[in-house]
Design a protein around this motif. Sequence first.
Motif, PDB file in Angstrom:
ATOM      1  N   GLN A 204      -7.602  18.733 -30.452  1.00 32.14           N
ATOM      2  CA  GLN A 204      -8.218  19.765 -29.615  1.00 32.14           C
ATOM      3  C   GLN A 204      -9.066  19.138 -28.514  1.00 32.14           C
ATOM      4  OE1 GLN A 204      -7.132  22.802 -29.723  1.00 32.14           O
ATOM      5  NE2 GLN A 204      -5.872  22.094 -31.420  1.00 32.14           N
ATOM      6  N   CYS A 205      -9.693  17.988 -28.803  1.00 30.62           N
ATOM      7  CA  CYS A 205     -10.468  17.287 -27.767  1.00 30.62           C
ATOM      8  C   CYS A 205      -9.554  16.861 -26.628  1.00 30.62           C
ATOM      9  CB  CYS A 205     -11.158  16.056 -28.347  1.00 30.62           C
ATOM     10  SG  CYS A 205     -12.573  16.487 -29.365  1.00 30.62           S
ATOM     11  N   ILE A 206      -8.366  16.378 -26.986  1.00 34.40           N
ATOM     12  CA  ILE A 206      -7.419  15.942 -25.960  1.00 34.40           C
ATOM     13  C   ILE A 206      -6.912  17.132 -25.152  1.00 34.40           C
ATOM     14  CG2 ILE A 206      -4.997  15.185 -25.791  1.00 34.40           C
ATOM     15  CD1 ILE A 206      -6.977  12.922 -25.597  1.00 34.40           C
ATOM     16  N   VAL A 207      -6.650  18.226 -25.834  1.00 32.04           N
ATOM     17  CA  VAL A 207      -6.227  19.445 -25.122  1.00 32.04           C
ATOM     18  C   VAL A 207      -7.330  19.843 -24.141  1.00 32.04           C
ATOM     19  CG1 VAL A 207      -5.680  21.911 -25.368  1.00 32.04           C
ATOM     20  CG2 VAL A 207      -4.747  20.268 -26.997  1.00 32.04           C
ATOM     21  N   GLY A 208      -8.590  19.769 -24.587  1.00 37.18           N
ATOM     22  CA  GLY A 208      -9.718  20.139 -23.731  1.00 37.18           C
ATOM     23  C   GLY A 208      -9.861  19.206 -22.534  1.00 37.18           C
TER      24      GLY A 208
ATOM     25  N   ARG B 290     -17.263  24.208 -30.789  1.00 39.50           N
ATOM     26  CA  ARG B 290     -17.030  23.919 -29.372  1.00 39.50           C
ATOM     27  C   ARG B 290     -18.065  22.998 -28.737  1.00 39.50           C
ATOM     28  NH1 ARG B 290     -13.082  26.735 -26.449  1.00 39.50           N
ATOM     29  NH2 ARG B 290     -11.940  28.060 -27.898  1.00 39.50           N
ATOM     30  N   SER B 291     -19.367  23.237 -29.042  1.00 40.06           N
ATOM     31  CA  SER B 291     -20.383  22.459 -28.326  1.00 40.06           C
ATOM     32  C   SER B 291     -20.315  20.995 -28.742  1.00 40.06           C
ATOM     33  CB  SER B 291     -21.770  23.060 -28.543  1.00 40.06           C
ATOM     34  OG  SER B 291     -22.119  22.949 -29.894  1.00 40.06           O
TER      35      SER B 291
ATOM     36  N   LYS C 104      -8.084  25.325 -29.431  1.00 35.34           N
ATOM     37  CA  LYS C 104      -8.193  26.183 -30.616  1.00 35.34           C
ATOM     38  C   LYS C 104      -9.343  25.690 -31.496  1.00 35.34           C
ATOM     39  CE  LYS C 104      -4.396  28.634 -29.858  1.00 35.34           C
ATOM     40  NZ  LYS C 104      -4.603  29.987 -29.335  1.00 35.34           N
ATOM     41  N   LEU C 105     -10.541  26.102 -31.169  1.00 36.15           N
ATOM     42  CA  LEU C 105     -11.710  25.715 -31.956  1.00 36.15           C
ATOM     43  C   LEU C 105     -12.583  26.919 -32.221  1.00 36.15           C
ATOM     44  CD1 LEU C 105     -12.814  22.404 -30.167  1.00 36.15           C
ATOM     45  CD2 LEU C 105     -11.767  22.599 -32.427  1.00 36.15           C
ATOM     46  N   ARG C 106     -13.302  26.875 -33.348  1.00 29.70           N
ATOM     47  CA  ARG C 106     -14.274  27.925 -33.642  1.00 29.70           C
ATOM     48  C   ARG C 106     -15.443  27.769 -32.685  1.00 29.70           C
ATOM     49  NH1 ARG C 106     -12.405  26.169 -38.615  1.00 29.70           N
ATOM     50  NH2 ARG C 106     -11.742  27.827 -40.019  1.00 29.70           N
TER      51      ARG C 106
END
Length: 375
Positions: free
Chosen positions: A302-306, A321-322, A315-317
């Motif tokens: 998800q970090c890479i997607v971001g 996110r922070s 796709k994170l709760r």
Amino acid sequence: MEVLQEAVGQEALTARLFERADAGTLAHAMLFTGPPGRGGLALALALARRLHCTSPQGGGACGVCPACQQHAQFQHPDLHFTFPVIKAPGKDKALSADQLGTWRALLREVGPHFDMADLRERMALGNKQPFISVHEAADILRRLSLTAHAGGWKVQIIWGAHAMRTDTANKLLKVIEEPPAKTVFILMADSTENLLATILSRTQIVPVPPVEPAGVQQWLAGMQAQPDKVSDAVALCEGDLAKARRLVSEDAAGEFAMFVDWMRTNFARDGRKATAMADAFHDLGREDQKQFLAFALHMVRQCIVGNYGAAGAVKLRASERSFAEKFAPYIHHGNVVEMQAELEKAARDVTGNVYGRTVFLDLSMKMMELLHRAR
Ligand SMILES: [Zn+2]
């Protein structure tokens, strides 16, 4: 319109199948594709009840006739269930008939939006792989050769059809191609993969789409879950109600806190703490270790997607996110491939029974190096 409510979020597809049933154009063998949590089983049950109901009204089943009442208990004599199982203790064949009590209890208590993980847990399978045996195929042929109890439709549901063995599928080919009169086969599978081409060519494929976010939201509203959990589940479940239910009921906070602590330790190259954490991971046991590694892999991805993709695709709760925003800059093209490979290797080692403490200590050492690698 009780029935339409059951097939949550699949109202359009339900209406289309009901129309075909009314017009007499319903295919005698259908394959519903899509993860089970999208509602394929709910749809199949609604259709079976519609076919069996003696006084359908306004497009749905009446809900009060004897057939509808039998359906309410999942006990209609002309509704047959097949699903992947293992041999029951003391039996020499793996048959759905031996697990029908478990299946019906799951339907009654959880509803039709469950998936293989839920069924596995109910059947207490451990590491065993359930399947649909050739004996089950013989059972299906025998059942369908009998006259329908009520002189109406016979409905054979095959849930998890991808778990059919090749000999099972081959034994069913003929009856799927030419079922007895007034017989409907409804097969269900995640996708058309892992199904024989000869089965696919004999069924009408009916893709079950993801449930829209509004539908998920409405369905979860009945569960009295915390509002922040509901909004996370709606955002993360991918239109899959089985997933959504797990997301609102599971406690992911522990896993997340552990991940944050572990990554900070690795970033600080704190060998002493990493050793202590490896002991703590070791004590979790194999299943929790695997789950943690899957979670870590998910966070890294998800970090890479971001970093490189669309923000909306992450796709994170909300609570994750922070941290992810601060952590993401340390995951980049220079280390992500190796990082994922190391996490996957660790998961394989855990599955292969390598000593947990060793796996996690090695993994920490690799992470310490990778997190400081240049872009
Ligand atoms: Zn009825």
